[in-house]
Design a protein around this motif. Sequence first.
Motif, PDB file in Angstrom:
ATOM      1  N   VAL A   8      43.434  -1.136  49.255  1.00 49.48           N
ATOM      2  CA  VAL A   8      42.570  -0.564  50.067  1.00 49.48           C
ATOM      3  C   VAL A   8      41.234  -1.173  49.829  1.00 49.48           C
ATOM      4  N   CYS A   9      40.586  -1.585  50.951  1.00 50.48           N
ATOM      5  CA  CYS A   9      39.047  -1.966  51.099  1.00 50.48           C
ATOM      6  C   CYS A   9      38.270  -0.731  50.851  1.00 50.48           C
ATOM      7  N   THR A  10      37.370  -0.829  49.824  1.00 50.11           N
ATOM      8  CA  THR A  10      36.642   0.264  49.532  1.00 50.11           C
ATOM      9  C   THR A  10      35.076   0.127  50.323  1.00 50.11           C
ATOM     10  N   PHE A  11      35.008  -0.785  51.140  1.00 43.59           N
ATOM     11  CA  PHE A  11      33.608  -1.046  51.361  1.00 43.59           C
ATOM     12  C   PHE A  11      33.014   0.210  52.466  1.00 43.59           C
ATOM     13  N   CYS A  12      33.950   0.520  53.450  1.00 46.16           N
ATOM     14  CA  CYS A  12      33.080   1.465  54.420  1.00 46.16           C
ATOM     15  C   CYS A  12      34.401   2.804  54.558  1.00 46.16           C
ATOM     16  N   GLY A  13      34.022   3.922  55.239  1.00 47.24           N
ATOM     17  CA  GLY A  13      34.708   5.034  55.273  1.00 47.24           C
ATOM     18  C   GLY A  13      35.958   4.801  55.667  1.00 47.24           C
ATOM     19  N   CYS A  14      36.429   3.718  56.460  1.00 49.47           N
ATOM     20  CA  CYS A  14      37.723   3.525  57.112  1.00 49.47           C
ATOM     21  C   CYS A  14      38.876   3.405  56.023  1.00 49.47           C
ATOM     22  N   LEU A  15      38.344   2.804  55.023  1.00 52.67           N
ATOM     23  CA  LEU A  15      39.172   2.651  53.812  1.00 52.67           C
ATOM     24  C   LEU A  15      40.520   1.987  54.310  1.00 52.67           C
ATOM     25  N   CYS A  16      40.354   0.719  54.853  1.00 48.77           N
ATOM     26  CA  CYS A  16      41.663   0.214  55.515  1.00 48.77           C
ATOM     27  C   CYS A  16      42.496  -0.165  54.318  1.00 48.77           C
ATOM     28  N   ASP A  17      43.749   0.382  54.418  1.00 48.32           N
ATOM     29  CA  ASP A  17      44.742   0.266  53.253  1.00 48.32           C
ATOM     30  C   ASP A  17      45.810  -0.685  53.545  1.00 48.32           C
ATOM     31  N   ASP A  18      45.841  -1.738  54.443  1.00 47.70           N
ATOM     32  CA  ASP A  18      46.755  -2.621  54.651  1.00 47.70           C
ATOM     33  C   ASP A  18      46.377  -3.969  54.235  1.00 47.70           C
ATOM     34  N   ILE A  19      45.488  -4.397  53.456  1.00 47.05           N
ATOM     35  CA  ILE A  19      44.775  -5.719  53.200  1.00 47.05           C
ATOM     36  C   ILE A  19      45.860  -6.352  52.140  1.00 47.05           C
ATOM     37  N   GLU A  20      46.000  -7.614  52.450  1.00 43.29           N
ATOM     38  CA  GLU A  20      46.438  -8.239  51.383  1.00 43.29           C
ATOM     39  C   GLU A  20      45.828  -9.347  50.589  1.00 43.29           C
ATOM     40  N   LYS A  33      43.624  -9.790  56.652  1.00 47.27           N
ATOM     41  CA  LYS A  33      43.675  -8.525  57.404  1.00 47.27           C
ATOM     42  C   LYS A  33      42.333  -7.724  57.401  1.00 47.27           C
ATOM     43  N   ALA A  34      41.483  -7.867  56.303  1.00 47.13           N
ATOM     44  CA  ALA A  34      40.141  -7.133  56.295  1.00 47.13           C
ATOM     45  C   ALA A  34      39.276  -7.898  57.359  1.00 47.13           C
ATOM     46  N   CYS A  35      38.202  -6.942  57.541  1.00 47.51           N
ATOM     47  CA  CYS A  35      37.188  -7.311  58.637  1.00 47.51           C
ATOM     48  C   CYS A  35      36.211  -8.414  57.824  1.00 47.51           C
ATOM     49  N   ALA A  36      35.271  -9.033  58.319  1.00 51.17           N
ATOM     50  CA  ALA A  36      34.535 -10.275  57.838  1.00 51.17           C
ATOM     51  C   ALA A  36      33.822  -9.532  56.612  1.00 51.17           C
ATOM     52  N   ILE A  37      33.204  -8.265  56.800  1.00 43.93           N
ATOM     53  CA  ILE A  37      32.496  -7.607  55.619  1.00 43.93           C
ATOM     54  C   ILE A  37      33.563  -7.233  54.530  1.00 43.93           C
ATOM     55  N   GLY A  38      34.421  -6.658  54.736  1.00 48.44           N
ATOM     56  CA  GLY A  38      35.588  -6.222  53.631  1.00 48.44           C
ATOM     57  C   GLY A  38      36.021  -7.454  53.063  1.00 48.44           C
ATOM     58  N   LYS A  39      36.497  -8.670  53.688  1.00 51.41           N
ATOM     59  CA  LYS A  39      36.899  -9.799  53.225  1.00 51.41           C
ATOM     60  C   LYS A  39      35.958 -10.339  52.204  1.00 51.41           C
ATOM     61  N   SER A 150      29.487  -1.243  62.496  1.00 50.32           N
ATOM     62  CA  SER A 150      29.468  -0.503  61.183  1.00 50.32           C
ATOM     63  C   SER A 150      30.662  -0.279  60.620  1.00 50.32           C
ATOM     64  N   HIS A 151      31.757   0.043  61.452  1.00 48.47           N
ATOM     65  CA  HIS A 151      33.214   0.247  60.982  1.00 48.47           C
ATOM     66  C   HIS A 151      34.167  -0.773  61.724  1.00 48.47           C
ATOM     67  N   MET A 152      34.105  -2.221  61.218  1.00 49.45           N
ATOM     68  CA  MET A 152      34.277  -3.123  62.302  1.00 49.45           C
ATOM     69  C   MET A 152      35.917  -2.867  62.717  1.00 49.45           C
ATOM     70  N   ARG A 153      36.704  -2.289  61.948  1.00 50.85           N
ATOM     71  CA  ARG A 153      38.237  -2.112  62.162  1.00 50.85           C
ATOM     72  C   ARG A 153      38.484  -0.854  62.889  1.00 50.85           C
ATOM     73  N   HIS A 154      37.624   0.037  62.885  1.00 57.66           N
ATOM     74  CA  HIS A 154      38.092   1.491  63.410  1.00 57.66           C
ATOM     75  C   HIS A 154      38.654   1.382  64.774  1.00 57.66           C
TER      76      HIS A 154
HETATM   77  S1  SF4 Z   1      36.602  -1.747  58.446  1.00 59.85           S
HETATM   78 FE1  SF4 Z   1      36.184  -3.533  57.449  1.00 59.85          FE
HETATM   79  S2  SF4 Z   1      34.886  -3.105  55.636  1.00 59.85           S
HETATM   80 FE2  SF4 Z   1      35.708  -1.083  56.404  1.00 59.85          FE
HETATM   81  S3  SF4 Z   1      37.331  -0.662  55.214  1.00 59.85           S
HETATM   82 FE3  SF4 Z   1      38.114  -1.782  56.934  1.00 59.85          FE
HETATM   83  S4  SF4 Z   1      38.254  -3.943  56.209  1.00 59.85           S
HETATM   84 FE4  SF4 Z   1      36.618  -2.833  54.796  1.00 59.85          FE
END
Ligand code: SF4
Length: 430
Positions: A8-20, A33-39, A150-154
Amino acid sequence: MTVHKNVVCTFCGCLCDDIEVEVEDNTIKSVKKACAIGKNKIMHAITEPPTPSVNGTKTSIDAAVTEAARILSKARNPLIYGLSSTTSEAQRELVEIAEITRGNLDNCSSYCHGPGVLARQQTGLVSCSLGEIKNRADLVIYWGCNPVESHMRHLSRYSLQPKGLYTPEGRKGRKVIAIDIRPTPTTKRADVFLQVSPGHTFEIASALRALIQGEPLEFPEGQDTVGDVPIDSWRKVADMIKGCKYGVLHFGLGVTQCRNSDINVEQVARLVQDANRHTRFYGVAMRGHGNVNGANQVMTWLTGYPLCVNFSKGYPRHNPGEYSTLPMLARKDIDAALIVATDPGAHLPKDAVDFLKTIPTIHLDPHRNLTTPWSSVVIPVAPVGVAATGTFYRMDNVPLRLKKLVDSPFPSDEEVLKTMKEKIVYAANS
Ligand code: SF4
């Protein structure tokens, strides 16, 4: 090399939970798989930790926690603030510390989605999960938000492009409306963009409610606009809402922090309710920080209030404005501060920061930042979701369990706060 999947990427409210994440020798080697900020956040999660210190002098973690407990025990009216990027387990400890020190407890939603949270306590909000949006939504509205930035993978993961169970065509099967005061990268992706003048959220939501309810809207000659957009455009939006099979309205700070704040969100929530007379329609707040939603959830379970809580009488009292962080700092009401998982040096107005510099301030954070140099007590902690486990609440209220990927030389927020609480209780009883 160990490959951790479904991180789980914890940076934004999307909490993408597919990161490797690939880890070797306790070092993160790659993030996929994370966006530039999350990575960037995950790759550098354990770099640049602050040094534990008291009044600028390096010390041990235990000595720093002991000094923090001493400051909070002696304080007449402490402020406990932040919470939005730490775990719900740590947030629970902070509620207890606020209660036993008879202090004030506030979180970052005080100046972002707080008005919307208060509005929802009045009206409720018909809402849904991000998974349902992916699988069912054929009408998507973005109002006062810009998730492309603001939520790049939303858009790619949940709301615009993905093909779902009942949305096999992905983007082609969805109509998209954007309402904003200026063109943004998100409005460029919409089929319909309504550029409104600032400060008219309440009127626009009221007009849409009337149109959805079939009420006649009468205007003086030549003044048939709402928010400087012709009423015929709003009629088309109302028809699109009534005609969709499953619609979702995402709202951001352009709605919650616009003039009228909480009553804007009340009216938007009632608009969502009205739309449900015709179709399935939902509202979702675009929460920013990773667990700011959890801060509202935990504070509500334990005190009855989602933000701005005061314990000076020994029981929780709630009064936004009086017990909000910024007004308290402006009035110079507090005499000590415990700041957890936020960087007021970067985010708060200069006057507020200047006042914090004059009182004992305790700061817990995994990274050196603009608050570190002037904090009286600095306590480094393990970054959550990378070197510590815990629970975060996604923007759609779904709780997700975080993984620990590497070891940190520092304890977690939760561990530090538990120890601090025990030391405060011991000081009170001795
Ligand atoms: S959109 Fe980006 S910053 Fe937000 S949770 Fe997903 S990977 Fe992380």
